[in-house]
Design an enzyme around this catalytic site. Structure first.
Site, PDB file in Angstrom:
ATOM      1  N   HIS A   1      29.143  38.428 -34.155  1.00  0.00           N
ATOM      2  CA  HIS A   1      28.568  39.573 -34.889  1.00  0.00           C
ATOM      3  C   HIS A   1      27.625  40.330 -33.954  1.00  0.00           C
ATOM      4  O   HIS A   1      26.476  39.941 -33.760  1.00  0.00           O
ATOM      5  CB  HIS A   1      27.811  39.063 -36.117  1.00  0.00           C
ATOM      6  CG  HIS A   1      27.534  40.115 -37.154  1.00  0.00           C
ATOM      7  ND1 HIS A   1      27.563  41.471 -36.878  1.00  0.00           N
ATOM      8  CD2 HIS A   1      27.239  40.010 -38.481  1.00  0.00           C
ATOM      9  CE1 HIS A   1      27.281  42.149 -37.991  1.00  0.00           C
ATOM     10  NE2 HIS A   1      27.093  41.289 -38.975  1.00  0.00           N
TER      11      HIS A   1
ATOM     12  N   HIS B   1      25.501  46.026 -36.779  1.00  0.00           N
ATOM     13  CA  HIS B   1      24.649  46.179 -37.975  1.00  0.00           C
ATOM     14  C   HIS B   1      23.182  45.850 -37.802  1.00  0.00           C
ATOM     15  O   HIS B   1      22.518  45.401 -38.734  1.00  0.00           O
ATOM     16  CB  HIS B   1      25.230  45.346 -39.142  1.00  0.00           C
ATOM     17  CG  HIS B   1      26.600  45.782 -39.532  1.00  0.00           C
ATOM     18  ND1 HIS B   1      27.416  45.074 -40.356  1.00  0.00           N
ATOM     19  CD2 HIS B   1      27.313  46.894 -39.171  1.00  0.00           C
ATOM     20  CE1 HIS B   1      28.577  45.710 -40.507  1.00  0.00           C
ATOM     21  NE2 HIS B   1      28.535  46.811 -39.787  1.00  0.00           N
TER      22      HIS B   1
ATOM     23  N   TYR C   1      21.679  43.489 -36.184  1.00  0.00           N
ATOM     24  CA  TYR C   1      21.274  42.085 -36.032  1.00  0.00           C
ATOM     25  C   TYR C   1      20.978  41.783 -34.550  1.00  0.00           C
ATOM     26  O   TYR C   1      20.970  42.692 -33.728  1.00  0.00           O
ATOM     27  CB  TYR C   1      22.347  41.170 -36.648  1.00  0.00           C
ATOM     28  CG  TYR C   1      22.478  41.403 -38.142  1.00  0.00           C
ATOM     29  CD1 TYR C   1      21.400  41.140 -38.994  1.00  0.00           C
ATOM     30  CD2 TYR C   1      23.629  41.952 -38.685  1.00  0.00           C
ATOM     31  CE1 TYR C   1      21.480  41.399 -40.361  1.00  0.00           C
ATOM     32  CE2 TYR C   1      23.712  42.212 -40.053  1.00  0.00           C
ATOM     33  CZ  TYR C   1      22.636  41.932 -40.887  1.00  0.00           C
ATOM     34  OH  TYR C   1      22.707  42.193 -42.230  1.00  0.00           O
TER      35      TYR C   1
HETATM   36  C1  FNR Z   1      29.254  43.689 -45.741  1.00  0.00           C
HETATM   37  N1  FNR Z   1      29.501  43.906 -44.385  1.00  0.00           N
HETATM   38  C2  FNR Z   1      29.316  42.870 -43.493  1.00  0.00           C
HETATM   39  N2  FNR Z   1      29.602  43.046 -42.166  1.00  0.00           N
HETATM   40  C3  FNR Z   1      29.503  42.019 -41.298  1.00  0.00           C
HETATM   41  O1  FNR Z   1      29.802  42.207 -40.125  1.00  0.00           O
HETATM   42  N3  FNR Z   1      29.083  40.783 -41.723  1.00  0.00           N
HETATM   43  C4  FNR Z   1      28.748  40.524 -43.014  1.00  0.00           C
HETATM   44  O2  FNR Z   1      28.388  39.386 -43.354  1.00  0.00           O
HETATM   45  C5  FNR Z   1      28.838  41.618 -43.932  1.00  0.00           C
HETATM   46  N4  FNR Z   1      28.491  41.449 -45.241  1.00  0.00           N
HETATM   47  C6  FNR Z   1      28.747  42.444 -46.159  1.00  0.00           C
HETATM   48  C7  FNR Z   1      28.546  42.206 -47.524  1.00  0.00           C
HETATM   49  C8  FNR Z   1      28.853  43.175 -48.457  1.00  0.00           C
HETATM   50  C9  FNR Z   1      28.689  42.875 -49.922  1.00  0.00           C
HETATM   51  C10 FNR Z   1      29.350  44.440 -48.032  1.00  0.00           C
HETATM   52  C11 FNR Z   1      29.716  45.510 -49.035  1.00  0.00           C
HETATM   53  C12 FNR Z   1      29.527  44.686 -46.689  1.00  0.00           C
HETATM   54  C13 FNR Z   1      30.195  45.123 -43.950  1.00  0.00           C
HETATM   55  C14 FNR Z   1      31.701  45.006 -44.203  1.00  0.00           C
HETATM   56  O3  FNR Z   1      32.288  44.054 -43.338  1.00  0.00           O
HETATM   57  C15 FNR Z   1      32.434  46.350 -44.014  1.00  0.00           C
HETATM   58  O4  FNR Z   1      32.260  46.789 -42.711  1.00  0.00           O
HETATM   59  C16 FNR Z   1      31.944  47.383 -45.013  1.00  0.00           C
HETATM   60  O5  FNR Z   1      31.979  46.869 -46.332  1.00  0.00           O
HETATM   61  C17 FNR Z   1      32.744  48.642 -44.968  1.00  0.00           C
HETATM   62  O6  FNR Z   1      34.080  48.391 -45.348  1.00  0.00           O
HETATM   63  P1  FNR Z   1      34.627  48.851 -46.811  1.00  0.00           P
HETATM   64  O7  FNR Z   1      33.888  48.075 -47.833  1.00  0.00           O
HETATM   65  O8  FNR Z   1      34.388  50.323 -46.914  1.00  0.00           O
HETATM   66  O9  FNR Z   1      36.102  48.508 -46.747  1.00  0.00           O
END
Ligand code: FNR
Length: 362
Positions: free
Chosen positions: A179, A182, A184
């Site tokens: 990861h 975002h 982190y």
């Molecule tokens: C996330 N996202 C996310 N990304 C990541 O790299 N690790 C994680 O643990 C999480 N957790 C997470 C929880 C929830 C509830 C959401 C809504 C999003 C981001 C996710 O992987 C993704 O990039 C986004 O949700 C955008 O894609 P969608 O939802 O538009 O298809």
């Protein structure tokens, strides 16, 4: 023309199609100890038709934790918990990667016996995370200003990633995803706004990218390049981190990662979180820097995926919220079936409601 429903080789694994389940934190691991459990197993098995499931962010160490009830992968009990999940996903015909997570400053003292979270630097910073409230329910709380990791602590952090990779292998995962996105820890080092260091991990772009690349090399060394992917989000604002030079940083790390022949580069796009839409020009530059597999994620539907696949700008697409609400998402996309709507109230924490009770299509 490449279709979402053509097979794709992702490093060491073969996927029957190109619809991935994006990593999704759901905060339902068992406390204390952040152990993966039977409810999580049900949830992942329901989604085993994904080309690849990328697990929710999974902390590589106690220090790497930033949210209530997220799972870990740093001790035997957690490895055993994950093993039952990966076995069940494989029995259901699926494939699953562990997302290796260190949140850095996106954390709270309550997770660290009162100690401060760590980051690249100890600068002013505003963000919130989710902690266990007085009554046990998830509560939002401000993240404190972190302390900067000392130079001599960095090898230990890299070692935590290496050991987590060994654990992921032992737990039966097919791949690991680092990861790096975002806001982190690895992104906190990469981004110019959060990294004010003056040592070999700060200053120039090369120095700011050093930790991400050293971690990648350690993870590859613990397994092999065809078992490792990495997620980045160079553009946009996430968790209080926004790199003014993110576009350039993304292209630089994409090029460096390409030399390592990883299984995939996972691009988390910013528009789902209120950020800009990526331009095709930027996508083209990224693909030129990283000719290997690129997985796109962020506000994808079948049409967006088809357009970018056709243009050769991505090789596969990961779906987040639509996979939360549709356990059989690949079939629904392939057959043009209607989608269940995700319910945001049950994204983080809780029980089976809004987790394992979304129906598959009849
Ligand atoms: C996330 N996202 C996310 N990304 C990541 O790299 N690790 C994680 O643990 C999480 N957790 C997470 C929880 C929830 C509830 C959401 C809504 C999003 C981001 C996710 O992987 C993704 O990039 C986004 O949700 C955008 O894609 P969608 O939802 O538009 O298809």
């Amino acid at each position: 023309m490449t279709s979402l429903f053509e097979p794709l080789t992702l490093g060491a694994i073969d996927m029957p199609h190109r619809v991935l389940m994006a990593p999704l934190t759901r905060m339902r691991a068992t406390p204390p100890g952040d152990v993966p459990n039977a409810l999580m197993q049900d949830y992942y098995v329901q989604r085993a038709s994904a080309g690849l499931i990328v697990s929710e962010g999974t902390q590589i160490s106690p220090e790497g934790k930033g949210y209530m009830d997220t799972p870990g992968i740093y001790n035997d009990e957690q490895v055993a918990g994950w093993r039952t999940i990966t076995d069940a996903v494989h029995d259901a015909g699926g494939r699953i990667a562990a997302q290796l997570w260190h949140v850095g400053r996106v954390s709270h003292k309550s997770f660290h016996d009162g100690a401060l979270p760590v980051s690249a630097s100890s600068g002013p910073y505003r963000n919130r995370t989710t902690i266990r409230g007085e009554d046990g329910v998830p509560t939002r709380a401000n993240c404190p200003i972190p302390r900067a990791l000392e130079l001599d602590e960095i090898p230990r952090v890299i070692e935590d990633y290496r050991r987590a990779t060994v654990n992921a292998r032992a737990a039966g995962f097919d791949l690991v995803e680092i990861h790096g996105a975002h806001g982190y820890l690895l992104h906190q080092f990469l981004a110019a706004d959060s990294n004010l260091r003056t040592d070999s991990y700060g200053g120039s772009l090369e120095n700011r990218a050093r930790l991400m690349l050293e971690v990648t090399d350690a993870v590859v060394g613990a397994w092999s390049a065809d078992r490792v992917g990495i997620r980045i989000s160079p553009i946009g604002s996430f968790n209080g981190t926004e790199d003014p030079h993110g576009a350039e940083a993304g292209l630089y790390v994409a090029g460096e990662l390409a030399q390592r022949n990883l299984a995939f580069l996972h691009l988390s796009e910013p528009d789902w979180a209120g950020g800009p839409e990526l331009s095709d020009d930027y996508r083209r530059s990224l693909k030129a820097a990283h000719p290997g597999v690129i997985v796109g994620a962020g506000s994808y539907d079948a049409e967006k995926a088809a357009r970018l696949l056709d243009a050769g700008l991505i090789d596969a697409a990961a779906f987040g919220r639509s996979f939360i609400a549709n356990p059989d998402l690949p079939r629904r996309l392939a057959e043009g079936l209607p989608l269940n709507a995700p319910v945001a109230d049950t994204f983080y924490g809780g029980d089976e409601a809004g987790y394992t009770d979304y129906p598959a299509h009849a």
